[in-house]
Design a protein around this motif. Sequence first.
Motif, mmCIF file in Angstrom:
data_model
loop_
_atom_site.group_PDB
_atom_site.id
_atom_site.type_symbol
_atom_site.label_atom_id
_atom_site.label_comp_id
_atom_site.label_asym_id
_atom_site.label_seq_id
_atom_site.Cartn_x
_atom_site.Cartn_y
_atom_site.Cartn_z
ATOM 1 N N ASN A 1 -1.420 -5.766 -4.801
ATOM 2 C CA ASN A 1 -1.409 -7.210 -4.593
ATOM 3 C C ASN A 1 0.032 -7.720 -4.534
ATOM 4 N N SER A 2 0.402 -8.338 -3.415
ATOM 5 C CA SER A 2 1.791 -8.758 -3.232
ATOM 6 C C SER A 2 2.109 -10.076 -3.922
ATOM 7 N N GLY A 3 1.073 -10.805 -4.327
ATOM 8 C CA GLY A 3 1.271 -12.149 -4.849
ATOM 9 C C GLY A 3 0.914 -13.209 -3.824
ATOM 10 N N HIS A 4 0.758 -12.799 -2.560
ATOM 11 C CA HIS A 4 0.332 -13.707 -1.487
ATOM 12 C C HIS A 4 -0.965 -13.145 -0.917
ATOM 13 N N PRO A 5 -2.028 -13.942 -0.832
ATOM 14 C CA PRO A 5 -3.291 -13.428 -0.312
ATOM 15 C C PRO A 5 -3.150 -12.910 1.123
ATOM 16 N N GLY A 6 -3.778 -11.791 1.395
ATOM 17 C CA GLY A 6 -3.790 -11.245 2.743
ATOM 18 C C GLY A 6 -2.487 -10.622 3.189
ATOM 19 N N LEU A 7 -1.524 -10.454 2.286
ATOM 20 C CA LEU A 7 -0.231 -9.876 2.642
ATOM 21 C C LEU A 7 0.028 -8.618 1.812
ATOM 22 N N TRP A 8 0.335 -7.531 2.503
ATOM 23 C CA TRP A 8 0.526 -6.236 1.848
ATOM 24 C C TRP A 8 1.831 -5.607 2.313
ATOM 25 N N PHE A 9 2.403 -4.797 1.425
ATOM 26 C CA PHE A 9 3.614 -4.051 1.765
ATOM 27 C C PHE A 9 3.346 -2.563 1.564
ATOM 28 N N HIS A 10 3.744 -1.788 2.555
ATOM 29 C CA HIS A 10 3.502 -0.345 2.499
ATOM 30 C C HIS A 10 4.748 0.395 2.970
ATOM 31 N N GLY A 11 5.103 1.465 2.298
ATOM 32 C CA GLY A 11 6.272 2.241 2.699
ATOM 33 C C GLY A 11 6.497 3.402 1.751
ATOM 34 N N GLY A 12 7.627 4.063 1.917
ATOM 35 C CA GLY A 12 7.938 5.240 1.120
ATOM 36 C C GLY A 12 8.131 6.450 1.997
ATOM 37 N N ASN A 13 8.368 7.608 1.394
ATOM 38 C CA ASN A 13 8.495 8.818 2.190
ATOM 39 C C ASN A 13 7.120 9.250 2.709
ATOM 40 N N LEU A 14 7.087 10.305 3.499
ATOM 41 C CA LEU A 14 5.823 10.720 4.113
ATOM 42 C C LEU A 14 4.765 11.054 3.063
ATOM 43 N N ALA A 15 5.183 11.689 1.979
ATOM 44 C CA ALA A 15 4.224 12.073 0.943
ATOM 45 C C ALA A 15 3.605 10.846 0.279
ATOM 46 N N MET A 16 4.420 9.849 -0.026
ATOM 47 C CA MET A 16 3.897 8.638 -0.657
ATOM 48 C C MET A 16 3.020 7.855 0.314
ATOM 49 N N CYS A 17 3.437 7.798 1.576
ATOM 50 C CA CYS A 17 2.617 7.091 2.574
ATOM 51 C C CYS A 17 1.260 7.769 2.748
ATOM 52 N N ARG A 18 1.262 9.084 2.693
ATOM 53 C CA ARG A 18 0.001 9.824 2.817
ATOM 54 C C ARG A 18 -0.981 9.413 1.709
ATOM 55 N N TYR A 19 -0.490 9.361 0.494
ATOM 56 C CA TYR A 19 -1.356 9.068 -0.653
ATOM 57 C C TYR A 19 -1.687 7.580 -0.761
ATOM 58 N N TYR A 20 -0.679 6.732 -0.692
ATOM 59 C CA TYR A 20 -0.887 5.313 -0.968
ATOM 60 C C TYR A 20 -1.495 4.553 0.204
ATOM 61 N N SER A 21 -1.411 5.079 1.419
ATOM 62 C CA SER A 21 -2.055 4.386 2.548
ATOM 63 C C SER A 21 -3.561 4.274 2.311
ATOM 64 N N ARG A 22 -4.128 5.321 1.741
ATOM 65 C CA ARG A 22 -5.565 5.290 1.460
ATOM 66 C C ARG A 22 -5.901 4.265 0.379
ATOM 67 N N LEU A 23 -5.032 4.148 -0.621
ATOM 68 C CA LEU A 23 -5.287 3.186 -1.697
ATOM 69 C C LEU A 23 -5.143 1.746 -1.205
ATOM 70 N N VAL A 24 -4.158 1.509 -0.331
ATOM 71 C CA VAL A 24 -4.013 0.172 0.256
ATOM 72 C C VAL A 24 -5.255 -0.160 1.079
ATOM 73 N N ALA A 25 -5.710 0.816 1.885
ATOM 74 C CA ALA A 25 -6.894 0.595 2.720
ATOM 75 C C ALA A 25 -8.132 0.316 1.876
#
Length: 398
Positions: free
Chosen positions: A361-385
């Motif tokens: 939760n970014s603090g603003h409804p409907g707004l998300w931030f995603h990033g990191g190295n490939l390994a973090m993006c692999r894991y956290y993209s699913r959690l964001v989704a």
Amino acid sequence: MLGIPALMIDKNKAVGDNWRKRYSQLVLHDPVWYDHMPYIPFPDTWPIFTPKDKLGDWFESYAKSLELNVWTQAELVKSSWDEKAKVWTVEIKRIRPDGQSETRTLSPKHLIIATGHSGKAYMPSIPGMDSFKGDVICHSGDFPGAQESGKGKKAVVIGACNSSMDICQDYVEKGYDVTMVQRSSTFVISSQSSLKVALGVLYEEVSPPVEDSDIFVWGMPSPVLKSLQVDITTIAGQLDKEILNGLEKAGFKVDTGPSGAGIFGKYLQRGGGYYIDVGGSGLIIDGKVKVKHGQEVEQILPTGLKLADGTVLEADEVVFATGYDNMRTTAKSILGQELPDKVGDIWGWDEEGEMRTIWTNSGHPGLWFHGGNLAMCRYYSRLVALQILVKVKGLEHA
């Protein structure tokens, strides 16, 4: 994959250009087994360390293989949030495949800023910048690569982490006289120690399925992860003792990361401040890259630069490997509006030991931030989704 329609927009002409356009020496310092993409892992024949162009080509084929909805040559030019309807209105200007320009208005419920965990390139404002008469003065993100024949030329690189080391190595190989200005200490780990100690067992050629390794690593509470990284950093430091001592002797200052937690600590807290050694350390130890430590650049001169201690370094080319601002700066430029105060700084641990603002939760409804190295993006993209799926299905309070 969760059944939610999604559109990705990219300013570049083709998927992967964000990597293809970077300096020629760029190669991933993380091994292939740590960098696998979701759903389609890299082939067994893939090199351990991926060159930038090869990675760019992989991203393009990945998007095609998974039939991802992508608009290239597209840019978000206007956005607004309807608090009552809980929906965004965004205008996207793009070049269609037929070459025609158009502006489309869309109404997504969720907007994800996935431009990397860093913001705009940090290019310090230094007196005399306009007076420089040399060939190149730029940020590392815009570095065009060293000229093929650099004999007789002098280069100065400001910064002392991965990008700086790669660029210095490029300069040395092309025959330049190279000086690195190291403003603060750097965490250094050899590529071998990174493979065998930092990532070994979990991410190597013979290891558990990458999904299992991800859960093992990211399922730990932050204090436990930090504590484990302290032990790993200690072991790696013993194995790399000769390199680290050689760097210190050459005037290059090293550290062990925040609370001694090494490369993971540096990356998760700062997003930088480290170097995975693939040859740059040896160049410093052997004197092929000279080091000036603990100095800021006070003035740019027509033929070089002046440091705070009065030292003047002559230069035909100056590269600022000075990192990037917080991701908030990119979000502001994309959204075209001031972010609410409730959207705080992005990246780094908060007081509860969780990562700030990103992947949650970014603090603003409907707004998300995603990033990191490939390994973090692999894991956290699913959690964001999954978090977005919960909101789309109205299951927050179920």
